[in-house]
Design an enzyme around this catalytic site. Sequence first.
Site, PDB file in Angstrom:
ATOM      1  N   CYS A  75       0.856  -1.185   0.000  1.00  0.00           N
ATOM      2  CA  CYS A  75       0.000   0.000   0.000  1.00  0.00           C
ATOM      3  C   CYS A  75       0.903   1.250   0.000  1.00  0.00           C
ATOM      4  CB  CYS A  75      -0.876  -0.015   1.246  1.00  0.00           C
ATOM      5  SG  CYS A  75      -2.099   1.313   1.305  1.00  0.00           S
ATOM      6  N   ASP A  88       0.482   3.656   1.916  1.00  0.00           N
ATOM      7  CA  ASP A  88       0.418   4.164   3.287  1.00  0.00           C
ATOM      8  C   ASP A  88       1.819   4.529   3.816  1.00  0.00           C
ATOM      9  OD1 ASP A  88      -1.791   3.629   5.854  1.00  0.00           O
ATOM     10  OD2 ASP A  88       0.326   3.990   6.313  1.00  0.00           O
ATOM     11  N   ARG A 102       2.971   4.673   6.649  1.00  0.00           N
ATOM     12  CA  ARG A 102       3.458   3.919   7.807  1.00  0.00           C
ATOM     13  C   ARG A 102       4.041   2.561   7.431  1.00  0.00           C
ATOM     14  NH1 ARG A 102      -2.282   4.136  10.560  1.00  0.00           N
ATOM     15  NH2 ARG A 102      -2.718   3.633   8.389  1.00  0.00           N
ATOM     16  N   HIS A 123      -1.747  -4.339   5.237  1.00  0.00           N
ATOM     17  CA  HIS A 123      -1.374  -3.835   6.569  1.00  0.00           C
ATOM     18  C   HIS A 123      -2.590  -3.478   7.402  1.00  0.00           C
ATOM     19  CE1 HIS A 123      -2.175   0.529   5.855  1.00  0.00           C
ATOM     20  NE2 HIS A 123      -2.080   0.142   4.610  1.00  0.00           N
ATOM     21  N   CYS A 164      -5.632  -0.186   7.295  1.00  0.00           N
ATOM     22  CA  CYS A 164      -5.500   0.340   5.924  1.00  0.00           C
ATOM     23  C   CYS A 164      -6.701   1.245   5.623  1.00  0.00           C
ATOM     24  CB  CYS A 164      -5.429  -0.820   4.938  1.00  0.00           C
ATOM     25  SG  CYS A 164      -5.259  -0.296   3.208  1.00  0.00           S
TER      26      CYS A 164
END
Length: 204
Positions: free
Chosen positions: A39, A41, A43, A100, A103
């Site tokens: 992703c 993302d 993080r 993850h 999400c």
Amino acid sequence: MQDLTEGVARFRRDVFPAKAELFAHLADTHRPTTLFISCSDARVVPELITQGEPGELFVVRAVGNLVPAYTPGPGPHGVAAGIEYAVAVLGVSDIVVCGHSACGAMTALAEGHDLSGAPTVDAWLRHADASRARATTVESGANAVDALVRQNVLAQLANLATHPSVARALAAHTVTLHGWVYDIGTGAVEELDPATGRGTVLAA
Ligand code: ZN
């Protein structure tokens, strides 16, 4: 932006010299072993999670770590181009699809968020239709998101196999597919069994 500039200065001053030999080697060599699809993302940091060195991971990132099933013909297929290049040209031996916890994409789907203000995201998330169909659980809240995150990884592994370069490599047994789920709060990484959907914590 100031933080990024300072980061670049720190990289050039402290990090680069310590790996100067590696970077000199990589200047004209690109032989990653693994295609890592995660992703977007902020993080989720593939090289940090796997402690990979520069040059080891060929990373494709897309919202929701979605891999659209193969469609022939021209089009803006950025994810498909990354897959084909990594498998057919670079010859990676492993492909990881890494979902993850928490999400945003999976949360929006699991909780039915109104995405009318983000129509491109809304359209992109249709590539998770099969993921939603697989998540037949009656769970709610965070459990529903977790269940969808897992089913989404498995659905994207199935989509991966529709790409001719991947299908060819699978038939020749030159590539292995892996489904992972990374937990942001604990740092744990689970590998999912595509047959059962069950997860096993890696390096527990
Ligand atoms: Zn995400």
